[in-house]
Write a protein that holds these residues in place. Structure first.
Motif, PDB file in Angstrom:
ATOM      1  N   UNK A 205       0.776  -1.152  -0.041  1.00 32.75           N
ATOM      2  CA  UNK A 205       0.036   0.082   0.040  1.00 32.75           C
ATOM      3  C   UNK A 205       0.960   1.407  -0.173  1.00 32.75           C
ATOM      4  N   UNK A 206       2.105   1.257   0.701  1.00 32.07           N
ATOM      5  CA  UNK A 206       2.838   2.661   0.818  1.00 32.07           C
ATOM      6  C   UNK A 206       3.569   2.748  -0.562  1.00 32.07           C
ATOM      7  N   UNK A 207       4.092   1.423  -0.993  1.00 32.31           N
ATOM      8  CA  UNK A 207       4.967   1.250  -2.339  1.00 32.31           C
ATOM      9  C   UNK A 207       4.264   1.800  -3.565  1.00 32.31           C
ATOM     10  N   UNK A 208       2.859   1.558  -3.621  1.00 27.73           N
ATOM     11  CA  UNK A 208       1.919   1.926  -4.505  1.00 27.73           C
ATOM     12  C   UNK A 208       1.308   3.335  -4.397  1.00 27.73           C
ATOM     13  N   UNK A 209       1.532   3.875  -3.091  1.00 30.10           N
ATOM     14  CA  UNK A 209       0.989   5.255  -2.763  1.00 30.10           C
ATOM     15  C   UNK A 209      -0.552   5.222  -2.492  1.00 30.10           C
ATOM     16  N   UNK A 210      -1.039   3.989  -2.118  1.00 27.05           N
ATOM     17  CA  UNK A 210      -2.405   3.917  -1.681  1.00 27.05           C
ATOM     18  C   UNK A 210      -2.674   4.751  -0.579  1.00 27.05           C
ATOM     19  N   UNK A 211      -1.494   4.554   0.341  1.00 25.81           N
ATOM     20  CA  UNK A 211      -1.632   5.329   1.751  1.00 25.81           C
ATOM     21  C   UNK A 211      -0.183   5.887   1.569  1.00 25.81           C
TER      22      UNK A 211
END
Length: 278
Positions: A205-211
């Protein structure tokens, strides 16, 4: 008459006394939780909601039940959002349900929960035993908010005694959403498949900038070090992940440092005022 033989009068229609056995606490069947329901004996002999959802056998009948399941799934999100909307700042703490009280990892989790609570931050766990129980216990000892998000499992766990605000979920994906949506970061103690699942999903989620601005701190250098080395020496070396993906996680051994990093995104200063080495 001994306690185990205790009975109460129970006259039948003809006026004859019959006796009804009063079960002892040890004789009461263990409860099984199914969402907000608590079931015992024959009522507990039922499958899990996730299992029914993912089961592809009997396709025709399954399709006809999907609309109702959508409403049930929706209700889990609504209930979770409603219960946690006013929670305030929070951190989700993960770790093994098999961690024993009194062990190093258990005491680490207690200290993490206590220090988060003393910082005015709510503690969210999976609500089970082990490290989850320890973090909830620390939150209570720190006079903070102790949250447990339980899940329906074949091996019943139930919410631990240190949970002050508890929600039981049928579906993993609804529960996982609450862990991320209402937390500003993760502290991850040693654990098994469930802990790894939460850890790597958060990294994705962090890597894909979802968060964004979502620190992930691993606590326990001896336990997590070999995994990080495998990521570096295998995944990075094979080109499966980028070297910078390792920056998504921080590895520490001190619970106070873990809390400082998850709250402030930086290492805890040393007694001399310098920052600890990464």
């Amino acid at each position: 008459m001994s306690i185990s033989q205790h009975s109460i009068p129970n006259p039948d229609a003809n006026g004859h006394d019959r006796t009804a056995h009063v079960p002892l606490p040890s004789e009461i069947a263990p409860a099984k939780h199914k969402g907000s329901l608590e079931l015992r004996r024959k009522q507990a002999d039922t499958g899990m909601s996730d299992q029914h959802l993912l089961d592809t056998s009997g396709a025709g009948q399954f399709i006809h039940t999907d609309p109702w399941r959508v409403l049930r799934i929706q209700s889990e999100f609504v209930e979770g959002f409603g219960a946690l909307a006013d929670l305030g700042p929070a951190v989700s703490v993960f770790g093994s349900a098999r961690t024993k009280p009194g062990t190093e990892y258990y005491e680490m989790a207690v200290e993490v929960g206590r220090k988060l609570a003393e910082s005015g931050v709510a503690v969210i766990t999976g609500g089970g035993p082990g490290s989850m129980e320890a973090a909830n216990k620390g939150a209570v000892e720190g006079n903070g908010i102790s949250v447990g998000l339980g899940i329906e499992l074949p091996f019943e766990q139930g919410l631990n005694q240190w949970v002050d605000l508890g929600i039981n979920f049928r579906y993993f994906f609804a529960r996982k959403t609450m862990f991320v949506k209402y937390a500003q970061g993760f502290v991850v103690l040693p654990g098994g498949l469930g802990t790894l699942d939460e850890l790597f999903e958060a990294m994705v989620l962090v890597q894909t900038r979802k968060v964004t601005s979502f620190p992930i701190v691993l606590l326990g250098v001896r336990f997590w070090g070999p995994m990080i080395e495998w990521i570096r020496e295998t995944l990075v070396a094979e080109g499966m992940v980028s070297e910078k993906d390792l920056d998504l996680i921080q590895l520490v051994d001190d619970p106070a440092d873990a809390v400082h990093r998850v709250l402030h995104g930086a290492p805890l200063p040393t007694p001399t005022g310098e920052q600890r080495p990464e």
